[in-house]
Scaffold this motif. Structure first.
Motif, PDB file in Angstrom:
ATOM      1  N   ILE A 112      -8.214  11.894 -14.661  1.00 51.54           N
ATOM      2  CA  ILE A 112      -9.443  11.276 -14.144  1.00 51.54           C
ATOM      3  C   ILE A 112     -10.248  12.284 -13.330  1.00 51.54           C
ATOM      4  N   ALA A 113      -9.555  13.137 -12.560  1.00 56.21           N
ATOM      5  CA  ALA A 113     -10.262  14.141 -11.755  1.00 56.21           C
ATOM      6  C   ALA A 113     -11.042  15.113 -12.630  1.00 56.21           C
ATOM      7  N   LYS A 114     -10.552  15.358 -13.859  1.00 56.28           N
ATOM      8  CA  LYS A 114     -11.207  16.307 -14.763  1.00 56.28           C
ATOM      9  C   LYS A 114     -12.134  15.611 -15.771  1.00 56.28           C
ATOM     10  N   GLY A 173     -11.852   8.707  -5.134  1.00 55.98           N
ATOM     11  CA  GLY A 173     -13.203   8.190  -4.988  1.00 55.98           C
ATOM     12  C   GLY A 173     -13.480   6.897  -5.733  1.00 55.98           C
ATOM     13  N   LEU A 174     -12.451   6.257  -6.281  1.00 54.11           N
ATOM     14  CA  LEU A 174     -12.658   5.024  -7.040  1.00 54.11           C
ATOM     15  C   LEU A 174     -12.487   3.797  -6.150  1.00 54.11           C
ATOM     16  N   ARG A 175     -13.207   2.737  -6.515  1.00 54.02           N
ATOM     17  CA  ARG A 175     -12.996   1.425  -5.890  1.00 54.02           C
ATOM     18  C   ARG A 175     -11.875   0.738  -6.661  1.00 54.02           C
ATOM     19  N   VAL A 176     -10.810   0.373  -5.936  1.00 55.32           N
ATOM     20  CA  VAL A 176      -9.584  -0.071  -6.594  1.00 55.32           C
ATOM     21  C   VAL A 176      -9.175  -1.470  -6.145  1.00 55.32           C
ATOM     22  N   ALA A 177      -8.818  -2.302  -7.113  1.00 58.24           N
ATOM     23  CA  ALA A 177      -8.169  -3.582  -6.837  1.00 58.24           C
ATOM     24  C   ALA A 177      -6.671  -3.399  -7.054  1.00 58.24           C
ATOM     25  N   LEU A 178      -5.873  -3.873  -6.103  1.00 58.57           N
ATOM     26  CA  LEU A 178      -4.420  -3.756  -6.210  1.00 58.57           C
ATOM     27  C   LEU A 178      -3.814  -5.149  -6.189  1.00 58.57           C
ATOM     28  N   LEU A 179      -3.166  -5.518  -7.293  1.00 59.98           N
ATOM     29  CA  LEU A 179      -2.494  -6.808  -7.389  1.00 59.98           C
ATOM     30  C   LEU A 179      -1.034  -6.592  -7.039  1.00 59.98           C
ATOM     31  N   ALA A 180      -0.690  -6.841  -5.773  1.00 55.80           N
ATOM     32  CA  ALA A 180       0.656  -6.510  -5.288  1.00 55.80           C
ATOM     33  C   ALA A 180       0.928  -7.262  -4.001  1.00 55.80           C
ATOM     34  N   GLN A 181       2.210  -7.357  -3.650  1.00 60.19           N
ATOM     35  CA  GLN A 181       2.624  -7.925  -2.383  1.00 60.19           C
ATOM     36  C   GLN A 181       2.828  -6.807  -1.370  1.00 60.19           C
ATOM     37  N   HIS A 182       2.607  -7.138  -0.095  1.00 62.13           N
ATOM     38  CA  HIS A 182       2.887  -6.180   0.969  1.00 62.13           C
ATOM     39  C   HIS A 182       4.400  -6.078   1.158  1.00 62.13           C
ATOM     40  N   CYS A 183       4.845  -4.909   1.565  1.00 64.87           N
ATOM     41  CA  CYS A 183       6.270  -4.694   1.838  1.00 64.87           C
ATOM     42  C   CYS A 183       6.591  -5.242   3.222  1.00 64.87           C
ATOM     43  N   ALA A 184       7.733  -5.927   3.358  1.00 68.60           N
ATOM     44  CA  ALA A 184       8.157  -6.426   4.666  1.00 68.60           C
ATOM     45  C   ALA A 184       8.399  -5.249   5.598  1.00 68.60           C
ATOM     46  N   PRO A 185       7.938  -5.321   6.857  1.00 72.93           N
ATOM     47  CA  PRO A 185       8.135  -4.208   7.796  1.00 72.93           C
ATOM     48  C   PRO A 185       9.604  -3.856   7.943  1.00 72.93           C
ATOM     49  N   LEU A 186       9.875  -2.575   8.063  1.00 77.82           N
ATOM     50  CA  LEU A 186      11.241  -2.067   8.193  1.00 77.82           C
ATOM     51  C   LEU A 186      11.542  -1.858   9.674  1.00 77.82           C
TER      52      LEU A 186
END
Length: 390
Positions: free
Chosen positions: A316-318, A30-43
């Motif tokens: 976090i859930a608890k 239920g959290l709003r999340v920022a993700l600093l990451a690159q997408h994985c190249a399609p396999l």
């Protein structure tokens, strides 16, 4: 709201398997999340096997199932491990069986890119995850929140920052958590082969002159090599032509799987033991390789990182309704929940590596006797399997 200034409940810095799993677990909580990451190249469906392979334990499978990622994996590219055979000095041997341990399988062998692609797909369907393909270059932690400056000029605010940015973690450096690193002076050499003989969903491991050679089962009669070799020897192995490398693996494994054909070029990664003095600081926690590094001889590094994620999500859930996500009382619960598991695996893997690295007749006799004792005790073997399953 300023287009370059965004606010989130949590920001995950680092986009490997552990970081992306953390982002997915937190947003499904239920959290709003920022993700600093690159997408994985399609396999591509007909792509050769990824050179980076993981042995996923029951605990990792359970977490990925809960996040609905496991169900999306291409089962044709997964291989179960029903048996494991470990060979020490001389004729010492240990056999672990899923049947004897009364478990469905000892592990699942999966490609890194296969899992990461499924995670990417799952994250794209999460409306509360925002991707940032940008590097973090500033972290300012204040009582009311953490501010992250990005290289592209954007500014993020978050109640909690999760450092999942690897062994040389930038996040860890920002919070002053000190890493104690001991280089094994070894390189993990990885490559994949087509085997002449069926592997029977069996994982093999040989301890030879301070080096460890593992062959892990892959689908369609293929196997994955993980050779923990002394650094100079590893350079020699990676310089071999594919056919020469296959012949050397056949030799050192005594032709256990017959003739081998190299289908994925050899790659290497340095091996080290690394501990950190704390996993949590105000508004910041560390997970995965940012929090610990262990020897790959037991194949538990990724499982340890995914258990970090499961523990963090559980804490976090608890969480009490009145408590802030960045509250140190909360984050210390996570830190305490991980300490025993991390310490136990570090002691076990480092101890085994040291034991089999000692030369000489006496050390060899002690190792052989120890393996014989373990092999003759079904309860000890079942306990070892249970520990590995997480």
């Amino acid at each position: 709201m300023n287009a370059h200034h965004q606010t989130f409940d949590a920001a995950v810095i680092g986009g490997g398997l552990v970081g992306k799993t953390a982002a997915l677990a937190l947003t499904q909580a239920g959290l709003r999340v920022a993700l600093l990451a690159q997408h994985c190249a399609p396999l591509a469906p007909d792509a050769a096997f990824d050179s980076r392979i993981y042995a996923l334990s029951a605990s990792s499978q359970a977490l990925l199932e809960r996040l609905r990622v496991w169900q999306a994996l291409d089962t044709a590219r997964l291989s179960p491990v029903y048996d494991m055979r470990v060979y020490g000095d001389a004729h010492a041997e240990l056999h672990f069986s899923a049947f004897q341990a009364a478990v469905p399988q000892l592990a699942w062998i999966a490609e890194s890119s296969l899992i990461e692609q499924a995670l990417d797909s799952a994250l794209r369907f999460q409306p509360n995850v925002t991707w940032f393909d940008a590097r973090a270059q500033g972290l300012d932690v204040q009582p009311r929140g953490a501010t992250i400056g990005l290289a592209n000029g954007n500014v993020l605010e978050a109640d909690l920052v999760v450092g999942a940015d690897g062994a040389h973690s930038w996040v860890r450096a920002q919070i002053g958590s000190k890493a104690d690193r001991r280089d094994y002076r070894q390189t993990g050499v990885v490559a994949n082969f087509k085997a002449e003989r069926p592997h029977g969903e069996t994982a093999y491991q040989w301890f030879r002159d301070g080096e460890i050679i593992a062959l892990l089962p892959l689908p369609d009669g293929h196997v994955s090599l993980v050779w923990s070799a002394h650094a100079d020897h590893a350079e020699e192995l990676m310089a071999l032509a594919p056919a020469r490398l296959a012949a050397e693996v056949e030799r050192v494994t005594m032709g256990a799987l017959g003739a081998l054909e190299c289908v994925t070029p050899a790659k290497g990664f340095p091996l080290a033991l690394q501990t950190v003095d704390r996993l949590a600081a105000p508004r910041v926690v560390l997970v995965g390789d940012a929090a610990h590094l262990i020897h790959p001889l037991a194949g538990q590094g990724m499982n340890l990182g995914l258990r970090d994620v499961a523990s963090l999500a559980d804490v976090i859930a608890k969480k009490e309704a009145f408590r802030d996500l960045g509250d140190m009382v909360l984050l210390r619960r996570y830190e305490r929940s991980r300490s025993e598991d991390i310490r136990a695996l570090m002691i076990a893997t480092d101890g085994l590596q040291r034991l089999f690295a000692v030369p000489g007749f006496v050390a060899r006799a002690v190792r052989n006797a120890g393996m014989a004792i373990v092999g003759a005790q079904p309860l000890i073997k079942r306990w070892l399997v249970s520990s590995a399953l997480g």
